[in-house]
Write a protein that holds these residues in place. Structure first.
Motif, PDB file in Angstrom:
ATOM      1  N   LEU A  76       0.829  -1.208   0.000  1.00 39.56           N
ATOM      2  CA  LEU A  76       0.000   0.000   0.000  1.00 39.56           C
ATOM      3  C   LEU A  76       0.866   1.261   0.000  1.00 39.56           C
ATOM      4  O   LEU A  76       0.560   2.231  -0.706  1.00 39.56           O
ATOM      5  CB  LEU A  76      -0.931  -0.011   1.213  1.00 39.56           C
ATOM      6  CG  LEU A  76      -2.002  -1.108   1.203  1.00 39.56           C
ATOM      7  CD1 LEU A  76      -2.744  -1.142   2.534  1.00 39.56           C
ATOM      8  CD2 LEU A  76      -2.992  -0.895   0.056  1.00 39.56           C
ATOM      9  N   ALA A  77       1.951   1.262   0.789  1.00 41.26           N
ATOM     10  CA  ALA A  77       2.837   2.427   0.820  1.00 41.26           C
ATOM     11  C   ALA A  77       3.499   2.626  -0.541  1.00 41.26           C
ATOM     12  O   ALA A  77       3.642   3.772  -1.008  1.00 41.26           O
ATOM     13  CB  ALA A  77       3.888   2.258   1.907  1.00 41.26           C
ATOM     14  N   ALA A  78       3.890   1.544  -1.197  1.00 40.06           N
ATOM     15  CA  ALA A  78       4.479   1.657  -2.532  1.00 40.06           C
ATOM     16  C   ALA A  78       3.478   2.206  -3.530  1.00 40.06           C
ATOM     17  O   ALA A  78       3.846   2.947  -4.452  1.00 40.06           O
ATOM     18  CB  ALA A  78       4.983   0.282  -2.995  1.00 40.06           C
ATOM     19  N   SER A  79       2.182   1.898  -3.349  1.00 44.69           N
ATOM     20  CA  SER A  79       1.140   2.434  -4.223  1.00 44.69           C
ATOM     21  C   SER A  79       1.057   3.950  -4.099  1.00 44.69           C
ATOM     22  O   SER A  79       0.873   4.655  -5.097  1.00 44.69           O
ATOM     23  CB  SER A  79      -0.218   1.811  -3.866  1.00 44.69           C
ATOM     24  OG  SER A  79      -0.210   0.415  -4.062  1.00 44.69           O
ATOM     25  N   VAL A  80       1.209   4.455  -2.871  1.00 40.62           N
ATOM     26  CA  VAL A  80       1.211   5.906  -2.666  1.00 40.62           C
ATOM     27  C   VAL A  80       2.398   6.530  -3.390  1.00 40.62           C
ATOM     28  O   VAL A  80       2.259   7.518  -4.130  1.00 40.62           O
ATOM     29  CB  VAL A  80       1.281   6.260  -1.165  1.00 40.62           C
ATOM     30  CG1 VAL A  80       1.209   7.779  -0.985  1.00 40.62           C
ATOM     31  CG2 VAL A  80       0.149   5.600  -0.397  1.00 40.62           C
ATOM     32  N   LEU A  81       3.576   5.953  -3.193  1.00 40.37           N
ATOM     33  CA  LEU A  81       4.794   6.527  -3.768  1.00 40.37           C
ATOM     34  C   LEU A  81       4.788   6.447  -5.291  1.00 40.37           C
ATOM     35  O   LEU A  81       5.329   7.330  -5.965  1.00 40.37           O
ATOM     36  CB  LEU A  81       6.015   5.818  -3.197  1.00 40.37           C
ATOM     37  CG  LEU A  81       6.220   6.001  -1.686  1.00 40.37           C
ATOM     38  CD1 LEU A  81       7.365   5.127  -1.191  1.00 40.37           C
ATOM     39  CD2 LEU A  81       6.486   7.460  -1.350  1.00 40.37           C
TER      40      LEU A  81
END
Length: 315
Positions: A76-81
């Motif tokens: 999920l954090a990689a999706s934001v970035l």
């Protein structure tokens, strides 16, 4: 600057699209949508993210200390970035996260991310090739697309299965590209070699990862078919296997912000025989939600990873 240019290109394409379609018709498509199918289709983000996180956990060596919940947060954090950083840097940042939190070497964590992305691309091409081979429309465009997709799938499988072929491919690519790109390819070549040594040492595990990747991408394409049902339209499921991957591949072209614009235009053009341009534009917005919803879900977890991102940017 590159990110700003990509946003401007996306906005330009969207302006062209929305000036050529009946905008009131687009609003009407959403007002007349099938609520139950809309809820089901949007909720598909949850199992897709869950299975992707489980696959990431299976990719990690036994000594890694990343559990399933941590893997979900990483995804999920990689999706934001990926929404705010250029060139899918969110996935590169994920390799740094795994190195910091999973007690992995930098090269191994990068190899895992490279293998993960390679599995995603090959699974997408596999479903696209399957759909195109069964697709009844055989004009020049789809003939070229079929040859290109099958060719890309073949090269990808050779890169993944043959170390000698991969080394030859990267050496040739480095000679034909500018120095800046050549240096990136050199890093990728090193990671690719380590990836071969790591994943081919356990073929049973490799088969499990491959089958999981194929299943995850089936869920992705199933979600798009559910979107079509939610918009009260109809396309044969096999036809959707042929067309939706082509639209996703159009969105991967390094021209626009998160594929917005190119993907929308491709959906409208590819599905023109089956429903109106307004419905195609609505489908484009729903396909964009596939990237926006995980990014929103990753916002609460982003703070704890920002220090790693700053370190990565310095290096």
């Amino acid at each position: 600057m590159k990110r700003l240019i990509s946003i401007l290109v996306s906005l330009t394409i969207l302006v062209i699209i929305y000036t050529r379609i009946d905008f009131s018709g687009l609003i009407e498509v959403f007002l007349d949508c099938h609520i139950a199918w809309m809820i089901v289709s949007l909720a598909m983000v949850i199992p897709i993210t869950g299975f992707t996180a489980w696959r990431l956990q299976q990719l990690l060596p036994p000594q890694a200390t990343i559990g399933l919940w941590e893997a979900n947060k990483l995804i999920l954090a990689a999706s934001v970035l990926n929404m705010v950083l250029p060139s899918k840097m969110g996935d590169i940042a994920k390799a740094y996260f795994m190195r910091e939190r999973g007690n992995l070497s930098g090269s191994l964590s990068l190899s895992i991310v490279v293998f993960e992305k390679a599995c995603d691309m090959l699974s997408l091409l596999l479903w696209c090739a399957f759909g195109l081979l069964l697709y009844p429309r055989k004009d020049a465009f789809f003939a070229v697309m079929t040859v290109g997709i099958v060719g890309g799938l073949t090269v990808g499988l050779l890169l993944l299965s043959s170390r000698a072929f991969a080394q030859t491919f990267f050496r040739l690519a480095r000679r034909l590209t500018p120095r800046k790109i050549s240096l990136k390819l050199e890093t990728l070549q090193t990671s690719w070699g380590e990836m071969h040594g790591y994943f081919w040492s356990d073929r049973a595990q490799l088969l499990k990862i491959a089958l999981t990747s194929i299943f995850v991408w089936f869920l992705h394409l199933l979600q798009i078919w559910f979107f079509i049902l939610a918009l009260n339209a109809w396309v044969n499921p096999v036809t959707n296997l042929a067309l939706s991957p082509l639209a996703i591949l159009a969105g991967l072209l390094p021209l626009t912000f998160a594929g917005v614009g190119t993907r929308d235009a491709a959906l409208i053009a590819l599905y023109e025989p089956y429903f109106s341009a307004a419905t195609g534009a609505a489908l484009g917005l729903l396909c964009t939600s596939r990237y926006v919803l995980p990014a929103i879900g990753g916002l609460p977890f982003l703070n704890q990873y920002l220090s790693t991102v700053r370190l990565m940017q310095k290096r």
